[in-house]
Scaffold this motif. Structure first.
Motif, PDB file in Angstrom:
ATOM      1  N   UNK A  84       0.829  -1.215   0.000  1.00 29.15           N
ATOM      2  CA  UNK A  84       0.000   0.000   0.000  1.00 29.15           C
ATOM      3  C   UNK A  84       0.863   1.265   0.000  1.00 29.15           C
ATOM      4  N   UNK A  85       2.035   1.197   0.620  1.00 27.25           N
ATOM      5  CA  UNK A  85       2.936   2.355   0.611  1.00 27.25           C
ATOM      6  C   UNK A  85       3.523   2.606  -0.780  1.00 27.25           C
ATOM      7  N   UNK A  86       3.647   1.559  -1.583  1.00 28.51           N
ATOM      8  CA  UNK A  86       4.197   1.700  -2.936  1.00 28.51           C
ATOM      9  C   UNK A  86       3.152   2.160  -3.960  1.00 28.51           C
ATOM     10  N   UNK A 247      -0.530  13.338  -6.113  1.00 28.48           N
ATOM     11  CA  UNK A 247       0.085  12.026  -5.890  1.00 28.48           C
ATOM     12  C   UNK A 247       1.603  12.103  -5.763  1.00 28.48           C
ATOM     13  N   UNK A 248       2.225  13.077  -6.407  1.00 25.72           N
ATOM     14  CA  UNK A 248       3.679  13.249  -6.250  1.00 25.72           C
ATOM     15  C   UNK A 248       4.031  13.570  -4.801  1.00 25.72           C
ATOM     16  N   UNK A 249       3.224  14.426  -4.182  1.00 30.69           N
ATOM     17  CA  UNK A 249       3.468  14.779  -2.780  1.00 30.69           C
ATOM     18  C   UNK A 249       3.250  13.561  -1.882  1.00 30.69           C
ATOM     19  N   UNK A 250       2.145  12.853  -2.127  1.00 34.47           N
ATOM     20  CA  UNK A 250       1.854  11.649  -1.324  1.00 34.47           C
ATOM     21  C   UNK A 250       2.947  10.598  -1.511  1.00 34.47           C
ATOM     22  N   UNK A 251       3.359  10.395  -2.785  1.00 32.43           N
ATOM     23  CA  UNK A 251       4.359   9.363  -3.095  1.00 32.43           C
ATOM     24  C   UNK A 251       5.717   9.683  -2.479  1.00 32.43           C
ATOM     25  N   UNK A 252       6.053  10.965  -2.375  1.00 26.57           N
ATOM     26  CA  UNK A 252       7.335  11.338  -1.771  1.00 26.57           C
ATOM     27  C   UNK A 252       7.419  10.843  -0.329  1.00 26.57           C
ATOM     28  N   UNK A 256       9.303   6.874   0.733  1.00 29.21           N
ATOM     29  CA  UNK A 256      10.350   6.914   1.763  1.00 29.21           C
ATOM     30  C   UNK A 256      10.038   5.900   2.871  1.00 29.21           C
ATOM     31  N   UNK A 257       8.781   5.885   3.285  1.00 27.69           N
ATOM     32  CA  UNK A 257       8.362   4.925   4.315  1.00 27.69           C
ATOM     33  C   UNK A 257       8.483   3.490   3.798  1.00 27.69           C
ATOM     34  N   UNK A 258       8.160   3.291   2.503  1.00 27.77           N
ATOM     35  CA  UNK A 258       8.268   1.953   1.908  1.00 27.77           C
ATOM     36  C   UNK A 258       9.707   1.451   1.944  1.00 27.77           C
ATOM     37  N   UNK A 261      10.381   0.254   5.392  1.00 27.46           N
ATOM     38  CA  UNK A 261       9.676  -1.010   5.633  1.00 27.46           C
ATOM     39  C   UNK A 261      10.395  -2.156   4.924  1.00 27.46           C
ATOM     40  N   UNK A 262      10.941  -1.898   3.734  1.00 23.10           N
ATOM     41  CA  UNK A 262      11.681  -2.934   3.003  1.00 23.10           C
ATOM     42  C   UNK A 262      12.898  -3.397   3.796  1.00 23.10           C
ATOM     43  N   UNK A 263      13.628  -2.447   4.364  1.00 18.96           N
ATOM     44  CA  UNK A 263      14.802  -2.785   5.184  1.00 18.96           C
ATOM     45  C   UNK A 263      14.369  -3.552   6.433  1.00 18.96           C
ATOM     46  N   UNK A 264      13.273  -3.120   7.024  1.00 17.32           N
ATOM     47  CA  UNK A 264      12.717  -3.808   8.203  1.00 17.32           C
ATOM     48  C   UNK A 264      12.336  -5.240   7.842  1.00 17.32           C
ATOM     49  N   UNK A 265      11.702  -5.404   6.697  1.00 19.83           N
ATOM     50  CA  UNK A 265      11.299  -6.721   6.214  1.00 19.83           C
ATOM     51  C   UNK A 265      12.515  -7.636   6.044  1.00 19.83           C
ATOM     52  N   UNK A 266      13.555  -7.099   5.403  1.00 17.11           N
ATOM     53  CA  UNK A 266      14.777  -7.878   5.178  1.00 17.11           C
ATOM     54  C   UNK A 266      15.438  -8.264   6.502  1.00 17.11           C
TER      55      UNK A 266
END
Length: 313
Positions: A84-86, A247-252, A256-258, A261-266
């Motif tokens: 959802x973050x992506x 959406x550019x503002x939201x995606x920024x 970053x949060x994604x 989360x990816x590092x946390x997942x790994x």
């Protein structure tokens, strides 16, 4: 399987796609109508059948190719959050392409809406993701990794995933999604995680598609007001520009949060080092000569040529 054979596999997929497409058109036109459900089921078989044939022909072990390692329940929840973050970043790419080409999913939504919600959900959000992940993050990505660095294999498998959608709109955001899916594959070491992301992404879009149709049926006046706002190409582009800015503002923020989360997942799966090595080992891998490049260039020429012809025709 290696990189050269994967490229020839996609050449076979291209010609199979057109052979099946024209065969179905002839069948529907001259012999008999075909139901929407078989039609959509066949579209995914165009990818999975050549993949299975090439795996068996090269005597590759499915276990080595798919790597269906179980993942923790907590990781499942993290993967869903990551998906959802992506989504806002994927939406940015989708909106940007619509300045030049039509929204392919919107154009085909009428066909899906003719089917019951449960049937569409199964085909689009379960059947298609499983088939595509086996082919692209399983057979394709793992085969490419044998001949090149993880980074190069990630990019090329994402390019193939984009091209396989056969239109520039979906190809653009599918390429981005292909990169994201490989990152998750490396972060978790399991194809189950990428299947889950694909299921959530497609499933959410199916839900939105049917919810939008319900809103139009329930509140026809609001739908009419929305249509009246977009009467010209200039109106449409102005609306797209406003949506893209939001959406550019939201995606920024969410992208970053994604990343976090990816590092946390790994970390939870004990694969931080594998994630770091994507960039660290970018120059490693076998040197590939013309034998690998020729079918790769042929794949690009065939798919891009068809997509360009489809736009200009």
């Amino acid at each position: 399987m290696n990189a050269k054979k994967v490229n020839w596999m996609f050449v076979a997929i291209f010609f199979m796609y057109h052979a099946v497409s024209y065969g179905l058109i002839y069948y529907i036109t001259h012999i008999h109508m075909i139901g929407l459900i078989p039609l959509n089921m066949v579209s995914e078989l165009i990818f999975i059948i050549p993949g299975v044939i090439f795996v068996f022909a090269t005597r590759t072990k499915w276990r080595d190719m798919l790597k269906l390692k179980p993942i923790r329940i907590s990781t499942v929840l993290i993967v869903i959050l990551f998906t959802f973050l992506c989504m806002p970043l994927v939406t940015v790419v989708n909106l940007a392409t619509q300045f030049f080409v039509e929204n392919a999913v919107e154009a085909s939504s009428t066909m899906f809406l003719l089917m019951p919600f449960g049937v569409t959900f199964f085909i689009v959000a379960i059947y298609a993701p499983v088939c595509e992940e086996i082919v692209f993050r399983g057979i394709t990505y793992e085969s490419l990794k044998k001949d090149m660095s993880v980074l190069k294999a990630m990019i090329i498998s994402a390019v193939f995933f984009g091209l396989a959608h056969m239109n520039f709109n979906q190809a653009a955001y599918a390429l981005l999604l292909g990169l994201i899916l490989v990152l998750v594959r490396e972060a978790t070491g399991s194809l189950w995680a990428t299947i889950l992301i694909h299921v959530v992404f497609n499933g959410w879009n199916v839900i939105l598609m049917y919810a939008s149709e319900w809103m139009i049926e329930a509140f026809p006046d609001l739908a009419g007001d929305a249509t009246s706002l977009v009467q010209t190409t200039a109106d449409r582009n102005a609306l797209l520009s406003r949506m893209l800015g939001i959406y550019l503002i939201i995606a920024a923020v969410t992208t970053t949060l994604a990343g976090c989360v990816l590092v946390w997942m790994a970390g939870r799966e004990g694969r931080k080092e594998e994630l770091r090595n994507i960039w660290r080992c970018r120059k490693e891998g076998k040197k590939n000569g013309p034998a690998w490049l020729i079918p790769y260039i042929l794949v690009l020429a065939l798919f891009l040529g068809y997509m360009l012809y489809d736009v200009l025709a």
